[in-house]
Design a protein around this motif. Sequence first.
Motif, PDB file in Angstrom:
ATOM      1  N   GLN A   1      10.385   9.172 -13.665  1.00  0.00           N
ATOM      2  CA  GLN A   1      11.672   9.826 -14.005  1.00  0.00           C
ATOM      3  C   GLN A   1      11.992   9.249 -15.432  1.00  0.00           C
ATOM      4  N   TYR A   2      11.623   7.735 -15.389  1.00  0.00           N
ATOM      5  CA  TYR A   2      11.785   6.996 -16.655  1.00  0.00           C
ATOM      6  C   TYR A   2      10.794   7.688 -18.036  1.00  0.00           C
ATOM      7  N   GLY A   3       9.970   8.216 -17.675  1.00  0.00           N
ATOM      8  CA  GLY A   3       8.989   8.854 -18.809  1.00  0.00           C
ATOM      9  C   GLY A   3       8.103   7.738 -19.147  1.00  0.00           C
ATOM     10  N   GLY A   4       7.455   8.311 -20.198  1.00  0.00           N
ATOM     11  CA  GLY A   4       6.606   7.125 -20.871  1.00  0.00           C
ATOM     12  C   GLY A   4       5.357   6.729 -20.056  1.00  0.00           C
ATOM     13  N   SER A   5       5.181   5.518 -20.210  1.00  0.00           N
ATOM     14  CA  SER A   5       3.907   4.991 -19.277  1.00  0.00           C
ATOM     15  C   SER A   5       4.550   4.091 -18.308  1.00  0.00           C
ATOM     16  N   VAL A   6       5.798   4.177 -17.870  1.00  0.00           N
ATOM     17  CA  VAL A   6       6.271   3.320 -16.970  1.00  0.00           C
ATOM     18  C   VAL A   6       5.645   3.518 -15.564  1.00  0.00           C
ATOM     19  N   ALA A   7       5.515   4.611 -15.174  1.00  0.00           N
ATOM     20  CA  ALA A   7       4.759   4.795 -13.945  1.00  0.00           C
ATOM     21  C   ALA A   7       3.259   4.366 -13.709  1.00  0.00           C
ATOM     22  N   GLU A   8       2.386   4.280 -14.900  1.00  0.00           N
ATOM     23  CA  GLU A   8       1.229   3.887 -14.942  1.00  0.00           C
ATOM     24  C   GLU A   8       1.081   2.404 -15.059  1.00  0.00           C
ATOM     25  N   ILE A   9       1.912   1.812 -15.762  1.00  0.00           N
ATOM     26  CA  ILE A   9       2.228   0.314 -15.775  1.00  0.00           C
ATOM     27  C   ILE A   9       2.745  -0.210 -14.246  1.00  0.00           C
ATOM     28  N   ALA A  10       3.368   0.430 -13.723  1.00  0.00           N
ATOM     29  CA  ALA A  10       3.791  -0.013 -12.228  1.00  0.00           C
ATOM     30  C   ALA A  10       2.908   0.295 -11.408  1.00  0.00           C
TER      31      ALA A  10
ATOM     32  N   LEU B   1       1.033  -1.229  -0.077  1.00  0.00           N
ATOM     33  CA  LEU B   1      -0.022  -0.036  -0.264  1.00  0.00           C
ATOM     34  C   LEU B   1       0.957   1.252  -0.107  1.00  0.00           C
ATOM     35  N   VAL B   2       1.758   1.209   0.873  1.00  0.00           N
ATOM     36  CA  VAL B   2       2.821   2.352   0.902  1.00  0.00           C
ATOM     37  C   VAL B   2       3.490   2.596  -0.480  1.00  0.00           C
ATOM     38  N   PHE B   3       3.799   1.497  -1.096  1.00  0.00           N
ATOM     39  CA  PHE B   3       4.471   1.745  -2.444  1.00  0.00           C
ATOM     40  C   PHE B   3       3.614   2.165  -3.501  1.00  0.00           C
ATOM     41  N   PHE B   4       2.053   1.891  -3.351  1.00  0.00           N
ATOM     42  CA  PHE B   4       1.424   2.418  -4.332  1.00  0.00           C
ATOM     43  C   PHE B   4       1.137   3.820  -4.025  1.00  0.00           C
ATOM     44  N   LEU B   5       0.977   4.114  -2.810  1.00  0.00           N
ATOM     45  CA  LEU B   5       0.728   5.623  -2.505  1.00  0.00           C
ATOM     46  C   LEU B   5       2.138   6.550  -2.979  1.00  0.00           C
ATOM     47  N   TYR B   6       3.153   5.734  -2.850  1.00  0.00           N
ATOM     48  CA  TYR B   6       4.369   6.521  -3.429  1.00  0.00           C
ATOM     49  C   TYR B   6       4.232   6.885  -4.863  1.00  0.00           C
ATOM     50  N   ILE B   7       4.047   5.833  -5.756  1.00  0.00           N
ATOM     51  CA  ILE B   7       3.843   6.109  -7.128  1.00  0.00           C
ATOM     52  C   ILE B   7       2.877   7.188  -7.505  1.00  0.00           C
ATOM     53  N   LEU B   8       1.507   6.782  -6.718  1.00  0.00           N
ATOM     54  CA  LEU B   8       0.426   7.611  -6.941  1.00  0.00           C
ATOM     55  C   LEU B   8       0.538   8.992  -6.813  1.00  0.00           C
ATOM     56  N   LEU B   9       1.405   9.360  -5.405  1.00  0.00           N
ATOM     57  CA  LEU B   9       1.247  10.675  -5.034  1.00  0.00           C
ATOM     58  C   LEU B   9       2.566  11.651  -4.920  1.00  0.00           C
ATOM     59  N   ILE B  10       3.792  10.678  -5.352  1.00  0.00           N
ATOM     60  CA  ILE B  10       4.855  11.565  -5.109  1.00  0.00           C
ATOM     61  C   ILE B  10       5.333  11.980  -6.747  1.00  0.00           C
TER      62      ILE B  10
ATOM     63  N   SER C   1      -0.569   0.102 -12.055  1.00  0.00           N
ATOM     64  CA  SER C   1      -1.450  -0.945 -12.208  1.00  0.00           C
ATOM     65  C   SER C   1      -1.114  -2.267 -11.693  1.00  0.00           C
ATOM     66  N   PHE C   2       0.484  -2.824 -11.737  1.00  0.00           N
ATOM     67  CA  PHE C   2       0.652  -3.806 -11.367  1.00  0.00           C
ATOM     68  C   PHE C   2       0.607  -4.001  -9.948  1.00  0.00           C
ATOM     69  N   ILE C   3       0.983  -2.960  -8.919  1.00  0.00           N
ATOM     70  CA  ILE C   3       1.237  -2.914  -7.714  1.00  0.00           C
ATOM     71  C   ILE C   3      -0.484  -2.750  -7.273  1.00  0.00           C
ATOM     72  N   GLY C   4      -1.241  -2.318  -7.948  1.00  0.00           N
ATOM     73  CA  GLY C   4      -2.630  -2.278  -7.438  1.00  0.00           C
ATOM     74  C   GLY C   4      -3.226  -3.573  -7.735  1.00  0.00           C
ATOM     75  N   LEU C   5      -3.037  -4.601  -8.644  1.00  0.00           N
ATOM     76  CA  LEU C   5      -3.620  -5.748  -8.924  1.00  0.00           C
ATOM     77  C   LEU C   5      -2.937  -6.521  -7.897  1.00  0.00           C
ATOM     78  N   LYS C   6      -1.727  -6.470  -7.508  1.00  0.00           N
ATOM     79  CA  LYS C   6      -0.903  -7.055  -6.488  1.00  0.00           C
ATOM     80  C   LYS C   6      -1.662  -7.051  -5.069  1.00  0.00           C
ATOM     81  N   ILE C   7      -2.140  -5.761  -5.095  1.00  0.00           N
ATOM     82  CA  ILE C   7      -2.581  -5.702  -3.686  1.00  0.00           C
ATOM     83  C   ILE C   7      -4.082  -6.170  -3.662  1.00  0.00           C
ATOM     84  N   ILE C   8      -4.922  -6.072  -4.666  1.00  0.00           N
ATOM     85  CA  ILE C   8      -6.124  -6.806  -4.720  1.00  0.00           C
ATOM     86  C   ILE C   8      -6.186  -8.302  -4.519  1.00  0.00           C
TER      87      ILE C   8
END
Length: 685
Positions: A96-105, A80-89, A107-114
């Motif tokens: 920093q990698y640009g493109g859709s890397v953050a969105e992919i990460a 959950l902390v990792f998910f909030l870090y990607i979402l809010l920071i 989505s992956f962490i969100g599914l993992k949490i569920i």
Amino acid sequence: MYLGFFYLAISLVLRIIFLFHPITTADFSFFEVIKILMIGILNDSLVFVLTCPFLALYFLFLSDSKYQKPYGYIILGVLLVFFLYILLIPNNIFKQYGGSVAEIALSFIGLKIIFFSLMLFLPEKRIKIRNVLYFITIFLYVLLIVFNAVSEYFFYNEFGLRYNFIAVDYLIYTNEVIGNIMESYPVVPLFLAIFAIAAVFTIYIYRKTNAELLNLPNLKQKLILLISFCALVGISLIGLNFTTKLKSENVFKEEIQANGLPKFYWAFTHNELDYFQFYPVMNQQQADRTFLSQYAPPLLKRNIESGKPELKKNVVLISIESLSADFMEHYGNTQKITPFLDSLADRSLMFTNLYATGNRTVRGLEALTLCIPPTAGESIIKRENNKNKFTTGSVFKSKGYDVKFLYGGYSYFDNMKDFYEGNGYGIVDRNNFSPEEITFANVWGVADEDMAKKTIQTMNAEAKSGKPFFNHWMTVSNHRPFTYPNGKIDIPGDAKSREGGVKYTDYSLKKFFEMAKKQAWYQNTVFVIIADHCASSAGNTELPMDKYKIPAMIFSEGFIQPQKFTQTMSQIDVMPTLLGLLNFNYQSKFLGQDVFSKTFQPKAYVATYQDLGFIKDNYLTIISPVKKIKQYSLTQQKNNLSPEFNIYYDEKFLKPDSQNKNLVEQTIAAYQSTSNWLKENQLNR
């Protein structure tokens, strides 16, 4: 294990298809076929191991103990902390990698949490949820295996090769490539078939293996399995390093026994090749002297003086997409798919023995714009240091010409816009069309007929300025999916045939000249018509000669007298020859030659991304990584229809002790000097 056997079976079937594919023109003995298949199976086994780390990690983290208190709650909290870090920071590491890397990460962490939460709070459902996730994991692997096999088939069907730089380009220019696929193939049935096959084999593998999830290995057993897998990865890397270096005199044999994924990786990591690291070299001063001896004076920067008054005629350079010489009746074709070009050839200065430098559009554009031999790796057009070069456009600009590049698609493709703008050309592309100016378009651009009208419109505007113009028009219609407006030629536009694409481009050029002839500037204009490359580059050798021969002609009513130039020449010689016909005086850094000059030496340069070839005196000399040298003697076969338009060659491999050493030296000198001058920016303006 079942997944591995499935991958090997699919790869074997694909390899057998390649052996009997019509594009594979080589003949193999029974023992050669067995050898190809055995090496292929070894390659596939090694590659499969290297594609399994994600699968290994998945099995490594399968555990019941992690859901026990307090571990389950701690892990869920970290997720959950990792998910909030990607979402809010705002400036997190993924963004920093640009493109859709953050969105992919995310989505992956969100599914993992569920899924982790479901298995944590619903222990009675844990086995069912784990089975579902296991099924999905296996399905994704099977789907990728099937999809890759289908992709490799279509790539081989187009190019006669496994993945190479072109496949890397296809990942970069996804809009054009996906659009091309959508327009060329029955995508919906194809994808439904892929998903159906993947689903059937996934169900089979799942039923055979899901019982193993009931008894998960303990920590000690997992460590043993992990160490064993790491050892297998190491062995596979060493083995693949050996098997990928197995070369053959027969390109088809080399390609069929290979695995496409290592070739893709190699292409992705070798956009440019350092000539001095990978190719045979000689003393640099000696190389320069040898290469420059063909020029008068023997200097890189030399004055070209005609001794006659300069002719400030307009020039229109038309480079035609994928027009192999053997599409034309002059070269023996009986399909009558280039009636206009064949008629124009009879009224032109036609070069009957001319070779393209490469097998991509950017190579053809490079040859016609920079007039230099091809260099190892990617075309200069697509390199970072591609601006302020000495170009045909810069020569015309120095004479007061308006200089433009015209293209029916979006010129960002293949970095054309960046290259041409960076070298002083104006750009006219699809962005310059209003909706009412487009009667037909596909993913590659507007139809050639629409582009012909736009070209006439552009030249009329230029002519009003009082300045002469030089326009380079690149056609697009003769490219897969080969779609064009119906009712224009006798081959339907939705037939998606190569012959239709050729004939429609020929039709469009006829319409262009009909419109041009009505313009006031027509009588003072010279037209250069040439292919960018052939339709196919597949053959028995690294550089099959008949796959590089292209038609080229210079036409101007009342100025250019019809004749045929039959000596061997290169694509890089065309524009210096034109400048010679215009009596231009200029300071040149071109490495192509005016074929009518006294110092001209009949020769041609042909290349792939790795193999650099030199044709001279009925020899083909090829230098390749790593410092390899091959030579073939060439025997020209007769064309009974038009003997001066021969296009077929027999290539006989010569053993090292039978090679023409002087031509080997000239080959090395040409490519080494060109590479060095590019590296030192000596070919800049």
